[in-house]
Write an enzyme that holds these catalytic residues in place. Structure first.
Site, PDB file in Angstrom:
ATOM      1  N   HIS A 190     -14.630   2.785  -0.351  1.00  0.00           N
ATOM      2  CA  HIS A 190     -13.605   1.806  -0.003  1.00  0.00           C
ATOM      3  C   HIS A 190     -12.415   2.425   0.722  1.00  0.00           C
ATOM      4  CE1 HIS A 190     -15.474  -0.354  -3.664  1.00  0.00           C
ATOM      5  NE2 HIS A 190     -16.033  -0.785  -2.550  1.00  0.00           N
ATOM      6  N   ASP A 236      -8.168   6.781  -4.262  1.00  0.00           N
ATOM      7  CA  ASP A 236      -7.293   7.944  -4.441  1.00  0.00           C
ATOM      8  C   ASP A 236      -8.016   9.221  -4.027  1.00  0.00           C
ATOM      9  OD1 ASP A 236      -8.664   9.190  -6.871  1.00  0.00           O
ATOM     10  OD2 ASP A 236      -8.197   7.208  -7.672  1.00  0.00           O
ATOM     11  N   TYR A 278       0.817  -1.214   0.000  1.00  0.00           N
ATOM     12  CA  TYR A 278       0.000   0.000   0.000  1.00  0.00           C
ATOM     13  C   TYR A 278       0.849   1.263   0.000  1.00  0.00           C
ATOM     14  CZ  TYR A 278      -4.254  -2.625   0.125  1.00  0.00           C
ATOM     15  OH  TYR A 278      -5.286  -3.461  -0.238  1.00  0.00           O
ATOM     16  N   GLY A 299     -17.181   5.310 -15.437  1.00  0.00           N
ATOM     17  CA  GLY A 299     -16.002   4.454 -15.348  1.00  0.00           C
ATOM     18  C   GLY A 299     -16.107   3.284 -14.401  1.00  0.00           C
ATOM     19  N   ARG A 349       1.366   1.817  -3.637  1.00  0.00           N
ATOM     20  CA  ARG A 349       0.137   2.334  -4.252  1.00  0.00           C
ATOM     21  C   ARG A 349      -0.068   3.804  -3.886  1.00  0.00           C
ATOM     22  NH1 ARG A 349      -5.259  -0.714  -4.396  1.00  0.00           N
ATOM     23  NH2 ARG A 349      -5.284   0.403  -6.369  1.00  0.00           N
ATOM     24  N   SER A 384     -17.483  -0.817 -14.024  1.00  0.00           N
ATOM     25  CA  SER A 384     -17.980  -2.018 -14.693  1.00  0.00           C
ATOM     26  C   SER A 384     -19.165  -2.627 -13.952  1.00  0.00           C
ATOM     27  CB  SER A 384     -16.865  -3.063 -14.793  1.00  0.00           C
ATOM     28  OG  SER A 384     -16.447  -3.446 -13.480  1.00  0.00           O
ATOM     29  N   GLN A 393     -15.738   4.620  -5.777  1.00  0.00           N
ATOM     30  CA  GLN A 393     -15.189   3.322  -5.396  1.00  0.00           C
ATOM     31  C   GLN A 393     -13.664   3.395  -5.299  1.00  0.00           C
ATOM     32  OE1 GLN A 393     -17.085  -0.087  -7.611  1.00  0.00           O
ATOM     33  NE2 GLN A 393     -18.001   1.587  -8.779  1.00  0.00           N
ATOM     34  N   ASN A 394     -13.099   4.511  -5.763  1.00  0.00           N
ATOM     35  CA  ASN A 394     -11.642   4.645  -5.829  1.00  0.00           C
ATOM     36  C   ASN A 394     -11.060   5.084  -4.487  1.00  0.00           C
ATOM     37  OD1 ASN A 394     -11.934   4.064  -8.575  1.00  0.00           O
ATOM     38  ND2 ASN A 394     -12.177   6.229  -9.086  1.00  0.00           N
TER      39      ASN A 394
END
Length: 227
Positions: free
Chosen positions: A104, A89, A53, A170, A56, A172, A86-87
């Site tokens: 998240h 960042d 992490y 963006g 990341r 799915s 959902q990101n």
């Protein structure tokens, strides 16, 4: 003031150079998810998880918001806007959006490994194993791991139920429970989806913009701002 609710997925951050573990050449390639993104992995080898992490987080801090992020921030000039992402960042915030719900978690913060409600800012990209929370337990990335509860999902569902207009960007719609949020948006509410590959939708009441985020989002936002 009309309330626009936006749900964003990995597609919007990918255009800033942040790959996802679903990409064939993505950042998570070579890593077994069970070894770096579960509570069991943390108990088994916390140093490996921390290092993963940290890398990341470094990538996130090096990335820059793109035209889609900036367009969404501009939407606040005329509308009340809530972004549910959902990101993990912080690109929405850096672009200027002021109300962002991170389903998240967010990688630029740490959390107690005993109490997920205890979170702290991180100075720089590296979180060390000797850094502890006020309870004395090691700090970990403030992200939701596989097998952990998505604590913000109820708040996000409530927000979606009160939308006057809904935009999906963006995603799915493959990750639950986030994918189920579209079902909370009232049927009568106008809905847009922006993605170069439109996924199967549980409802056909979406206006489809089959473009990548940096193209489709500014087009739609300009239209909404000029209404």
């Amino acid at each position: 003031m009309k309330h626009i609710v936006v749900l964003t997925g990995a597609g919007i951050s990918a255009e800033s150079g942040l790959k996802t573990f679903r990409d064939s050449d993505g950042l998570w390639d070579g890593y077994d998810i069970a070894e770096v993104a579960t509570p069991e992995a943390w108990h088994r080898n916390p140093a490996l998880v921390q290092e993963f992490y940290n890398m990341r987080r470094k990538s996130v801090l090096e990335a820059k918001p793109n035209d889609a992020h900036y367009a969404l921030a501009k939407l606040e000039e005329k509308y009340k806007v809530t972004i549910i992402t959902q990101n993990i960042d912080d690109l929405h915030e850096r672009a200027g959006s002021t109300h962002v719900v991170h389903l998240h978690g967010i990688i630029t913060r740490s959390q107690s490994s005993k109490n997920p409600n205890l979170t702290y800012p991180i100075d720089g990209w590296e979180l060390r194993m000797d850094e502890v929370c006020e309870l004395g337990s090691p700090l970990r990335a403030h992200v939701v791991w596989f097998g952990e509860a998505v604590l913000m999902i109820e708040e996000a569902a409530n927000i979606c139920s009160k939308a006057d207009l809904f935009i999906l960007i963006g995603s799915s719609l493959a990750v639950y429970p986030a994918a189920g949020l579209v079902n909370y948006v009232p049927r009568s509410v106008p809905k847009y989806i922006i993605d170069p590959k439109i996924p199967y939708l549980p409802s056909d009441h979406f206006i489809k913009i089959e473009e990548r985020a940096t193209v489709g989002v500014p087009l739609l936002i300009n239209e909404l701002l000029n209404e």
